[in-house]
Design an enzyme around this catalytic site. Sequence first.
Site, PDB file in Angstrom:
ATOM      1  N   GLU A 116       0.827  -1.219   0.000  1.00 15.60           N
ATOM      2  CA  GLU A 116       0.000   0.000   0.000  1.00 15.60           C
ATOM      3  C   GLU A 116       0.861   1.268   0.000  1.00 15.60           C
ATOM      4  O   GLU A 116       0.412   2.322   0.434  1.00 15.60           O
ATOM      5  CB  GLU A 116      -0.945   0.010   1.214  1.00 15.60           C
ATOM      6  CG  GLU A 116      -1.898  -1.165   1.307  1.00 15.60           C
ATOM      7  CD  GLU A 116      -2.938  -1.244   0.184  1.00 15.60           C
ATOM      8  OE1 GLU A 116      -2.964  -0.340  -0.675  1.00 15.60           O
ATOM      9  OE2 GLU A 116      -3.702  -2.225   0.161  1.00 15.60           O
ATOM     10  N   HIS A 140      -2.514   1.474   8.573  1.00 14.29           N
ATOM     11  CA  HIS A 140      -3.613   0.722   7.951  1.00 14.29           C
ATOM     12  C   HIS A 140      -3.797  -0.592   8.693  1.00 14.29           C
ATOM     13  O   HIS A 140      -2.814  -1.314   8.941  1.00 14.29           O
ATOM     14  CB  HIS A 140      -3.286   0.460   6.477  1.00 14.29           C
ATOM     15  CG  HIS A 140      -4.221  -0.494   5.809  1.00 14.29           C
ATOM     16  ND1 HIS A 140      -5.586  -0.296   5.751  1.00 14.29           N
ATOM     17  CD2 HIS A 140      -3.990  -1.660   5.153  1.00 14.29           C
ATOM     18  CE1 HIS A 140      -6.147  -1.297   5.088  1.00 14.29           C
ATOM     19  NE2 HIS A 140      -5.209  -2.147   4.720  1.00 14.29           N
ATOM     20  N   HIS A 142      -6.970  -3.936   9.718  1.00 15.18           N
ATOM     21  CA  HIS A 142      -8.190  -4.646   9.325  1.00 15.18           C
ATOM     22  C   HIS A 142      -9.035  -4.947  10.575  1.00 15.18           C
ATOM     23  O   HIS A 142      -9.177  -6.115  10.954  1.00 15.18           O
ATOM     24  CB  HIS A 142      -7.839  -5.963   8.624  1.00 15.18           C
ATOM     25  CG  HIS A 142      -7.075  -5.822   7.343  1.00 15.18           C
ATOM     26  ND1 HIS A 142      -6.481  -6.891   6.704  1.00 15.18           N
ATOM     27  CD2 HIS A 142      -6.826  -4.743   6.558  1.00 15.18           C
ATOM     28  CE1 HIS A 142      -5.879  -6.480   5.588  1.00 15.18           C
ATOM     29  NE2 HIS A 142      -6.069  -5.171   5.482  1.00 15.18           N
ATOM     30  N   GLU A 170     -16.484  10.032  23.867  1.00 17.34           N
ATOM     31  CA  GLU A 170     -15.176  10.595  23.512  1.00 17.34           C
ATOM     32  C   GLU A 170     -14.997  10.747  21.994  1.00 17.34           C
ATOM     33  O   GLU A 170     -14.143  11.503  21.549  1.00 17.34           O
ATOM     34  CB  GLU A 170     -14.049   9.733  24.079  1.00 17.34           C
ATOM     35  CG  GLU A 170     -13.880   8.424  23.338  1.00 17.34           C
ATOM     36  CD  GLU A 170     -12.795   7.531  23.935  1.00 17.34           C
ATOM     37  OE1 GLU A 170     -13.155   6.440  24.374  1.00 17.34           O
ATOM     38  OE2 GLU A 170     -11.628   7.920  23.915  1.00 17.34           O
ATOM     39  N   HIS A 211     -12.780  -3.849   3.734  1.00 17.49           N
ATOM     40  CA  HIS A 211     -11.329  -4.041   3.787  1.00 17.49           C
ATOM     41  C   HIS A 211     -10.718  -3.577   5.117  1.00 17.49           C
ATOM     42  O   HIS A 211     -10.101  -4.380   5.809  1.00 17.49           O
ATOM     43  CB  HIS A 211     -10.678  -3.326   2.591  1.00 17.49           C
ATOM     44  CG  HIS A 211      -9.200  -3.527   2.501  1.00 17.49           C
ATOM     45  ND1 HIS A 211      -8.523  -3.609   1.311  1.00 17.49           N
ATOM     46  CD2 HIS A 211      -8.246  -3.638   3.464  1.00 17.49           C
ATOM     47  CE1 HIS A 211      -7.236  -3.805   1.545  1.00 17.49           C
ATOM     48  NE2 HIS A 211      -7.046  -3.814   2.842  1.00 17.49           N
TER      49      HIS A 211
HETATM   50  O1  2HA Z   1      -1.682  -7.156   3.066  1.00 19.02           O
HETATM   51  O2  2HA Z   1      -3.419  -4.909   4.288  1.00 19.02           O
HETATM   52  O3  2HA Z   1      -4.195  -3.789   2.050  1.00 19.02           O
HETATM   53  C1  2HA Z   1      -1.487  -5.852   3.428  1.00 19.02           C
HETATM   54  C2  2HA Z   1      -2.752  -5.130   3.307  1.00 19.02           C
HETATM   55  C3  2HA Z   1      -3.175  -4.690   1.982  1.00 19.02           C
HETATM   56 ZN    ZN Z   2      -5.338  -4.074   3.917  1.00 17.32          ZN
END
Ligand code: 2HA
Ligand code: ZN
Length: 276
Positions: A116, A140, A142, A170, A211
């Site tokens: 990414e 980032h 998940h 909050e 995602h």
């Molecule tokens: O695998 O999270 O978006 C890495 C990620 C891709």
């Molecule tokens: Zn990801």
Amino acid sequence: MKCLETPWMQGMIRMCGDGFRQGWHERNGGNLSYRIPQTELEAIRGQLSFDQPWQPITAKVPGLAGEFFAVTGSGKYMRNVELNPAANLAIIEISADGTQYRIVWGLTEGGRPTSELPTHLMNHEVKKRVTQGKHRVIYHAHPANLIALTFILPLDPAVFTRELWEMATECPVVFPEGLGVVKWMVPGGRAIAEATSVQMEQVNAVVWAHHGLFCSGTDFDETFGLMHTIEKSAEILIKVLSVTPHKQQTITTPDFIALAEDFHVTLNPQALHQND
Ligand code: 2HA
Ligand code: ZN
């Protein structure tokens, strides 16, 4: 000081392990990047090697020309960073025209920076500009409850923001500007990077439908804390929706206005008046 012993590198390593233990980083999921301050870079410059080839970024980030970033590696597992940071992390340098990068440290067992990278760098470019250089971390992950909400709520930033604000007092203080939302797109490329970074002009967190979430902040604590706060709020909303589609009571628009006055924050007006 050894690169691995610097406080910022220790902070990065700790965050990777913390995110894994939250359950946000299955397999090689998620990635993290840090724009290294000039003084910190000078302190470790002697430990960097400048003999690796320049590679295309597949995005153009002239605003980051000559900057150095610590990044997680593509295909590397967040749970392994604490065990072997030098094999799972890299430091990269951005070329003078902002179209290429080269690895100057790390990935000792081979590999590339995060898949990414275009989104990380385009977000960094926007945030460097709009925060006058204060924001340095892009993260980032998940997180499951937030991802679940992207199947239930309309993919509308005002709706996501309002619903998550209502779940924890909050929240409007932590993210008064609200959240961005990007519809499902192919990850890893320039298109999703553009769609994300445009929204990062206004907000510090952008949801990727089905995602995950991207967060931006000044340091590791603040950025991890933003991810944590949003996912905690999503968890509460999932619990509520699992019991009933109707809230018996909630935090109201006048409540939010009173809160904003006391805490001196300006609330995103679309989210504030979402239910009027
Ligand atoms: O695998 O999270 O978006 C890495 C990620 C891709
Ligand atoms: Zn990801």
